[in-house]
Design an enzyme around this catalytic site. Structure first.
Site, mmCIF file in Angstrom:
data_model
loop_
_atom_site.group_PDB
_atom_site.id
_atom_site.type_symbol
_atom_site.label_atom_id
_atom_site.label_comp_id
_atom_site.label_asym_id
_atom_site.label_seq_id
_atom_site.Cartn_x
_atom_site.Cartn_y
_atom_site.Cartn_z
ATOM 1 N N ASP A 180 25.373 35.539 156.295
ATOM 2 C CA ASP A 180 24.386 34.549 155.862
ATOM 3 C C ASP A 180 23.164 35.325 155.387
ATOM 4 O OD1 ASP A 180 23.002 32.060 155.533
ATOM 5 O OD2 ASP A 180 22.045 32.321 157.480
ATOM 6 N N SER A 181 22.227 34.626 154.772
ATOM 7 C CA SER A 181 20.970 35.269 154.379
ATOM 8 C C SER A 181 20.175 35.701 155.607
ATOM 9 C CB SER A 181 20.142 34.301 153.541
ATOM 10 O OG SER A 181 19.865 33.137 154.294
ATOM 11 N N CYS A 233 26.851 30.551 154.630
ATOM 12 C CA CYS A 233 25.603 30.239 153.931
ATOM 13 C C CYS A 233 25.967 29.283 152.805
ATOM 14 C CB CYS A 233 25.009 31.532 153.371
ATOM 15 S SG CYS A 233 23.578 31.272 152.309
ATOM 16 N N ASN A 234 25.347 28.120 152.821
ATOM 17 C CA ASN A 234 25.659 27.136 151.779
ATOM 18 C C ASN A 234 25.226 27.622 150.406
ATOM 19 O OD1 ASN A 234 26.422 24.321 153.205
ATOM 20 N ND2 ASN A 234 25.037 25.493 154.496
ATOM 21 N N THR A 235 24.055 28.271 150.360
ATOM 22 C CA THR A 235 23.524 28.720 149.075
ATOM 23 C C THR A 235 24.465 29.749 148.447
ATOM 24 O OG1 THR A 235 21.347 28.441 150.089
ATOM 25 C CG2 THR A 235 21.422 29.570 147.967
ATOM 26 N N GLU A 249 13.702 30.559 160.884
ATOM 27 C CA GLU A 249 13.709 32.028 160.941
ATOM 28 C C GLU A 249 12.505 32.564 161.710
ATOM 29 O OE1 GLU A 249 15.648 34.699 159.693
ATOM 30 O OE2 GLU A 249 17.269 33.305 159.227
ATOM 31 N N CYS A 289 22.606 23.234 155.028
ATOM 32 C CA CYS A 289 22.083 24.597 155.161
ATOM 33 C C CYS A 289 22.355 25.005 156.599
ATOM 34 C CB CYS A 289 20.580 24.631 154.868
ATOM 35 S SG CYS A 289 19.817 26.232 155.248
ATOM 36 N N THR A 290 22.863 26.206 156.786
ATOM 37 C CA THR A 290 23.291 26.602 158.132
ATOM 38 C C THR A 290 22.113 26.839 159.084
ATOM 39 O OG1 THR A 290 23.500 28.897 157.349
ATOM 40 C CG2 THR A 290 25.495 27.548 157.389
ATOM 41 N N HIS A 291 20.892 26.843 158.559
ATOM 42 C CA HIS A 291 19.725 26.943 159.437
ATOM 43 C C HIS A 291 19.365 25.596 160.078
ATOM 44 C CE1 HIS A 291 19.043 30.779 157.390
ATOM 45 N NE2 HIS A 291 18.167 31.070 158.328
#
Ligand code: DGL
Length: 271
Positions: free
Chosen positions: A12-13, A75-77, A155, A191-193
């Protein structure tokens, strides 16, 4: 070592993909994982598709070089921008994204109703969620809104019970819901966040809307593909190795909250 003994690579980012790793560990307790958070270059959500593709290729290469038997783009993006590219580059390695499983889960929950996709700007603009949802059920009404502030908040380690998270979640959700006559039936956390704010969002949305994310459906899809005959009869518990491109101490500390358990060590890597 045969492929069966290799770990599954997940990236992921940043730390959001740990919500997917957590679901993977539940359904695949005997598998080992290598998780990479590209914390030096987060957020991906406001970058161009070309840049996200380049980052996703580099993150994937770092995992593939270590030896993996499957790759999960948590990560969806990155799934929106780069999944076909990664699948083609690394074939026959199985490569999984989070968008198709998330769309499937949301469409199942919505029937012929409405779905509000909350995601990064990149994911919303790309339109993959909208297309995948309509592919499952063309009768759905779909709305999509970008909520980039939630990525920053998550984050930075603002837990959902913090006052800051409460204030921002409320303001962003009110903005996302503006213009709706009726509440959407399903709110899809694209979004995975975002799942770490799930309880807060549920309290704000009330009973009228179901909240869906892609973590569990992605994990089930990965499990079905790599263990088609059911759980492996391994007598060991899988291990996890954590890699990050910056801020390993922060990653260890804040990441534990996303994962729901302590993270002992994080290795610094350069992509
Ligand atoms: N967690 C990522 C996603 O699922 C993106 C967050 C970001 O880097 O903007 O889209």
């Amino acid at each position: 070592m045969s492929d069966a003994g290799l770990p599954i690579g997940v990236f992921d980012s940043g730390m959001g993909g740990l919500t997917v790793l957590r679901a993977l560990q539940v359904v695949l307790p005997h598998e080992s994982f290598i998780y990479l958070g590209d914390s030096a270059r987060l957020p991906y959500g406001n970058k161009s598709a070309v840049t996200v593709q380049q980052y996703a290729l580099q993150a994937s290469a770092a995992l593939v070089d270590r030896g993996i038997k499957a790759l999960v783009v948590a990560c969806n993006t990155a799934s929106a921008a780069a999944l076909p590219l990664l699948a083609q580059r690394y074939a026959p390695l199985p490569v999984f994204g989070v968008i198709e499983p998330g769309a499937q889960a949301a469409a199942n929950a919505a029937g012929d109703g409405s779905v509000l996709v909350l995601a990064t700007e990149g994911t919303v603009m790309d339109g993959t969620y909208q297309r995948q949802l309509l592919a499952v059920n063309a009768g759905l009404t779909i709305y999509a809104r970008a909520c980039p502030l939630w990525v920053t908040l998550a984050e930075q380690g603002y837990a959902e019970d913090s006052q800051e998270a409460g204030t921002v979640a409320e303001a962003v959700l009110a903005h996302a819901l503006r213009g709706f006559q009726n509440r959407p039936m399903v709110v899809l956390l694209g979004c995975t966040h975002f799942p770490i704010f799930r309880d807060k969002l549920a309290a704000l949305l009330g009973d009228a809307a179901a909240i869906v994310d892609s973590a569990q459906t992605t994990a089930l899809q990965v499990a079905a593909a790599i263990q088609p005959t059911g759980a492996a009869k391994a007598d060991r518990v899988g291990s996890v190795m954590f890699l990050a491109t910056d801020g390993v101490e922060r990653f260890r500390r804040v990441g534990s909250y996303f994962l729901g358990e302590p993270i002992d060590a994080v290795e610094l890597v350069t992509l």
